[in-house]
Design a protein around this motif. Structure first.
Motif, PDB file in Angstrom:
ATOM      1  N   TRP A 198      24.460  43.664 -32.688  1.00 14.37           N
ATOM      2  CA  TRP A 198      25.900  43.596 -32.477  1.00 14.37           C
ATOM      3  C   TRP A 198      26.339  44.486 -31.317  1.00 14.37           C
ATOM      4  CZ3 TRP A 198      28.899  39.931 -33.986  1.00 14.37           C
ATOM      5  CH2 TRP A 198      28.648  39.223 -35.163  1.00 14.37           C
ATOM      6  N   VAL A 199      25.759  45.641 -31.210  1.00 11.55           N
ATOM      7  CA  VAL A 199      26.111  46.538 -30.122  1.00 11.55           C
ATOM      8  C   VAL A 199      25.725  45.929 -28.779  1.00 11.55           C
ATOM      9  CG1 VAL A 199      25.697  48.808 -29.105  1.00 11.55           C
ATOM     10  CG2 VAL A 199      25.916  48.577 -31.572  1.00 11.55           C
ATOM     11  N   VAL A 200      24.512  45.403 -28.711  1.00 11.08           N
ATOM     12  CA  VAL A 200      24.054  44.774 -27.471  1.00 11.08           C
ATOM     13  C   VAL A 200      24.949  43.599 -27.099  1.00 11.08           C
ATOM     14  CG1 VAL A 200      22.145  43.537 -26.382  1.00 11.08           C
ATOM     15  CG2 VAL A 200      21.670  45.537 -27.807  1.00 11.08           C
ATOM     16  N   ALA A 201      25.302  42.776 -28.093  1.00 13.67           N
ATOM     17  CA  ALA A 201      26.142  41.610 -27.824  1.00 13.67           C
ATOM     18  C   ALA A 201      27.504  42.014 -27.281  1.00 13.67           C
ATOM     19  CB  ALA A 201      26.296  40.779 -29.096  1.00 13.67           C
ATOM     20  N   LEU A 202      28.101  43.039 -27.889  1.00 11.69           N
ATOM     21  CA  LEU A 202      29.426  43.477 -27.443  1.00 11.69           C
ATOM     22  C   LEU A 202      29.377  44.143 -26.076  1.00 11.69           C
ATOM     23  CD1 LEU A 202      30.765  44.833 -30.839  1.00 11.69           C
ATOM     24  CD2 LEU A 202      31.532  42.790 -29.636  1.00 11.69           C
ATOM     25  N   LEU A 203      28.342  44.916 -25.827  1.00  9.49           N
ATOM     26  CA  LEU A 203      28.203  45.537 -24.517  1.00  9.49           C
ATOM     27  C   LEU A 203      27.980  44.494 -23.431  1.00  9.49           C
ATOM     28  CD1 LEU A 203      26.009  48.645 -25.432  1.00  9.49           C
ATOM     29  CD2 LEU A 203      28.389  48.674 -24.645  1.00  9.49           C
ATOM     30  N   VAL A 204      27.130  43.509 -23.723  1.00  9.63           N
ATOM     31  CA  VAL A 204      26.885  42.439 -22.749  1.00  9.63           C
ATOM     32  C   VAL A 204      28.161  41.647 -22.502  1.00  9.63           C
ATOM     33  CG1 VAL A 204      25.645  40.273 -22.367  1.00  9.63           C
ATOM     34  CG2 VAL A 204      24.414  42.277 -23.215  1.00  9.63           C
ATOM     35  N   ALA A 205      28.910  41.356 -23.568  1.00  5.57           N
ATOM     36  CA  ALA A 205      30.151  40.603 -23.418  1.00  5.57           C
ATOM     37  C   ALA A 205      31.164  41.357 -22.563  1.00  5.57           C
ATOM     38  CB  ALA A 205      30.745  40.298 -24.787  1.00  5.57           C
ATOM     39  N   SER A 206      31.321  42.654 -22.834  1.00  9.70           N
ATOM     40  CA  SER A 206      32.303  43.434 -22.067  1.00  9.70           C
ATOM     41  C   SER A 206      31.896  43.551 -20.607  1.00  9.70           C
ATOM     42  CB  SER A 206      32.466  44.822 -22.691  1.00  9.70           C
ATOM     43  OG  SER A 206      31.240  45.540 -22.653  1.00  9.70           O
ATOM     44  N   GLY A 207      30.596  43.800 -20.358  1.00  7.84           N
ATOM     45  CA  GLY A 207      30.131  43.895 -18.976  1.00  7.84           C
ATOM     46  C   GLY A 207      30.198  42.564 -18.254  1.00  7.84           C
ATOM     47  N   GLY A 208      29.849  41.475 -18.944  1.00  7.83           N
ATOM     48  CA  GLY A 208      29.903  40.161 -18.312  1.00  7.83           C
ATOM     49  C   GLY A 208      31.320  39.743 -17.964  1.00  7.83           C
ATOM     50  N   LEU A 209      32.253  39.966 -18.880  1.00  9.37           N
ATOM     51  CA  LEU A 209      33.646  39.626 -18.597  1.00  9.37           C
ATOM     52  C   LEU A 209      34.188  40.430 -17.419  1.00  9.37           C
ATOM     53  CD1 LEU A 209      35.130  39.346 -22.206  1.00  9.37           C
ATOM     54  CD2 LEU A 209      34.821  37.488 -20.559  1.00  9.37           C
ATOM     55  N   TYR A 210      33.810  41.682 -17.350  1.00 12.25           N
ATOM     56  CA  TYR A 210      34.287  42.497 -16.228  1.00 12.25           C
ATOM     57  C   TYR A 210      33.718  41.981 -14.911  1.00 12.25           C
ATOM     58  CZ  TYR A 210      35.991  46.677 -13.838  1.00 12.25           C
ATOM     59  OH  TYR A 210      36.668  47.520 -13.002  1.00 12.25           O
ATOM     60  N   ALA A 211      32.439  41.616 -14.900  1.00 14.47           N
ATOM     61  CA  ALA A 211      31.812  41.121 -13.680  1.00 14.47           C
ATOM     62  C   ALA A 211      32.482  39.832 -13.208  1.00 14.47           C
ATOM     63  CB  ALA A 211      30.320  40.897 -13.899  1.00 14.47           C
ATOM     64  N   VAL A 212      32.755  38.919 -14.141  1.00 20.53           N
ATOM     65  CA  VAL A 212      33.398  37.649 -13.777  1.00 20.53           C
ATOM     66  C   VAL A 212      34.803  37.897 -13.251  1.00 20.53           C
ATOM     67  CG1 VAL A 212      34.254  35.457 -14.676  1.00 20.53           C
ATOM     68  CG2 VAL A 212      32.003  36.294 -15.373  1.00 20.53           C
ATOM     69  N   GLY A 213      35.563  38.719 -13.963  1.00 18.52           N
ATOM     70  CA  GLY A 213      36.922  39.010 -13.517  1.00 18.52           C
ATOM     71  C   GLY A 213      36.952  39.704 -12.170  1.00 18.52           C
ATOM     72  N   TYR A 214      36.029  40.629 -11.954  1.00 21.20           N
ATOM     73  CA  TYR A 214      35.973  41.357 -10.680  1.00 21.20           C
ATOM     74  C   TYR A 214      35.675  40.400  -9.524  1.00 21.20           C
ATOM     75  CZ  TYR A 214      34.360  44.578  -7.069  1.00 21.20           C
ATOM     76  OH  TYR A 214      34.181  45.245  -5.881  1.00 21.20           O
ATOM     77  N   LEU A 215      34.720  39.517  -9.705  1.00 23.26           N
ATOM     78  CA  LEU A 215      34.359  38.582  -8.636  1.00 23.26           C
ATOM     79  C   LEU A 215      35.511  37.642  -8.324  1.00 23.26           C
ATOM     80  CD1 LEU A 215      30.674  37.734  -9.603  1.00 23.26           C
ATOM     81  CD2 LEU A 215      31.473  39.179  -7.711  1.00 23.26           C
ATOM     82  N   ARG A 216      36.236  37.190  -9.336  1.00 23.30           N
ATOM     83  CA  ARG A 216      37.380  36.315  -9.091  1.00 23.30           C
ATOM     84  C   ARG A 216      38.478  37.044  -8.330  1.00 23.30           C
ATOM     85  NH1 ARG A 216      38.113  32.901 -14.781  1.00 23.30           N
ATOM     86  NH2 ARG A 216      36.351  31.480 -14.429  1.00 23.30           N
ATOM     87  N   LEU A 217      38.743  38.280  -8.709  1.00 21.88           N
ATOM     88  CA  LEU A 217      39.752  39.050  -7.988  1.00 21.88           C
ATOM     89  C   LEU A 217      39.314  39.325  -6.556  1.00 21.88           C
ATOM     90  CD1 LEU A 217      40.893  41.658 -10.666  1.00 21.88           C
ATOM     91  CD2 LEU A 217      42.317  39.910  -9.586  1.00 21.88           C
ATOM     92  N   ARG A 218      38.053  39.571  -6.354  1.00 22.31           N
ATOM     93  CA  ARG A 218      37.548  39.859  -5.009  1.00 22.31           C
ATOM     94  C   ARG A 218      37.664  38.629  -4.102  1.00 22.31           C
ATOM     95  NH1 ARG A 218      34.371  43.752  -2.661  1.00 22.31           N
ATOM     96  NH2 ARG A 218      33.067  43.078  -0.906  1.00 22.31           N
ATOM     97  N   ARG A 219      37.377  37.454  -4.654  1.00 22.61           N
ATOM     98  CA  ARG A 219      37.516  36.237  -3.858  1.00 22.61           C
ATOM     99  C   ARG A 219      38.970  35.875  -3.611  1.00 22.61           C
ATOM    100  NH1 ARG A 219      33.163  34.274  -7.229  1.00 22.61           N
ATOM    101  NH2 ARG A 219      34.733  33.249  -8.547  1.00 22.61           N
TER     102      ARG A 219
END
Length: 317
Positions: free
Chosen positions: A40-61
């Motif tokens: 559960w910890v790994v899943a939540l950490l991966v989810a939070s990091g993945g969402l941030y990466a996607v959002g960051y790339l969209r804002l950057r573009r």
């Protein structure tokens, strides 16, 4: 944005609690340490990091403006995410169940390293861009309701966040509650989650809450008073003549450490490095104020040129 704010608090708080490690009877005699990787910890950490990466790339573009600021936010979030991972999944988690001093290091990493870095990383504004445009519109409409807006405003009031953070810290270090957390996994889960959630709300009032137009004096006051009362708790642990938490006697002795010295070391961790973290936060806040108040070079040139023109005009007259 409010629903995202509530979601991040719940997400990180859950991640901080689902793997609160409690030693079994066998582990107390012969502790074993290693990376835990609770699913559960790994899943939540991966989810939070993945969402941030996607959002960051969209804002950057989407825009080239403020790219340097966004890069700072990305670096801050990444460091906070890494600190959270180390506190929850590394051998530190198992060691914290055997040594009180290691437990204090784990708590300080959650409250004084991961929490402020995550807040500075602005995940609320970035995460929302990870969702499709249709969902972003629904979130925006939902946060306008008073049922979501009012609880968030109350929880992020400086005094409310300060009181919650202080109550969580002092309450859980009372021997009866700390011992209960060591004995029962569910209570330990609640302890870690409340530490992280309280710290996130506290640091939000210091670094994240700029929407109310506050000049920031409350942030410095919060940092100073928190440094004082956490230092007092650390001093009490360090100078106490006896053990506060007898549950650590067996596991600490099994590792060859004196239980009272281990408690004193844990108190010093809260007292000295913990206090230093609040000092660093105050210095960072002061630097941000100075950067905002300092006039730009172009403004200085305009003032000088204007003064020169006025002086020349006066001489000619």
């Amino acid at each position: 944005m409010l629903i995202v704010r509530l979601w991040v608090v719940a997400l990180l708080g859950w991640a901080g609690g689902v793997h609160a490690h409690v030693l079994s009877a066998d582990d107390r005699v012969s502790p074993h340490f290693g990376w835990s990787f609770e699913p559960w910890v790994v899943a939540l950490l991966v989810a939070s990091g993945g969402l941030y990466a996607v959002g960051y790339l969209r804002l950057r573009r989407r825009s080239r403006r403020s790219r340097n600021v966004r890069a700072v936010h990305l670096a801050s979030f990444a460091c906070g995410w890494l600190a959270l991972t180390i506190a929850l999944d590394s051998p530190l988690d198992a060691l914290a169940a055997a040594l009180f001093s290691a437990h204090m290091v784990q708590h300080e990493m959650l409250m004084l390293v991961a929490a402020p870095l995550l807040v500075i990383g602005r995940p609320l504004a970035v995460w929302i861009w990870a969702f499709p445009a249709t969902m972003r519109g629904g979130i925006a409409r939902a946060v306008r309701t008073r049922w979501l807006r009012m609880p968030w405003r109350v929880l992020t009031m400086p005094l409310a966040a300060w009181l919650l953070h202080a109550a969580v810290l002092w309450g859980w270090h009372a021997p009866v509650f700390f011992e209960a957390a060591l004995a029962r996994r569910g209570i330990h889960t609640l302890q870690h989650a409340s530490f992280l959630i309280g710290a996130l709300l506290f640091w939000w009032t210091v670094f994240g809450n700029t929407s109310r137009g506050a000049h920031g004096a409350h942030a410095l006051l919060s940092l100073f008073t928190t440094m004082v009362h956490t230092g007092a708790l650390g001093a009490l642990l360090t100078l106490a003549p006896g053990l506060w938490y007898p549950s650590y006697i067996e596991s600490t002795s099994a590792l060859g450490f004196d239980p009272l010295q281990d408690q004193q070391l844990g108190g010093l961790v809260m007292w000295v490095p913990g206090g230093l973290a609040y000092v660093i936060g105050g210095l960072a806040l002061g630097a941000r104020w100075l950067a905002r108040r300092a006039p730009s070079p172009s403004a200085i040139r305009v003032d000088i040129d204007g003064a020169s023109v006025r002086g020349t005009a006066a001489q000619d007259g």
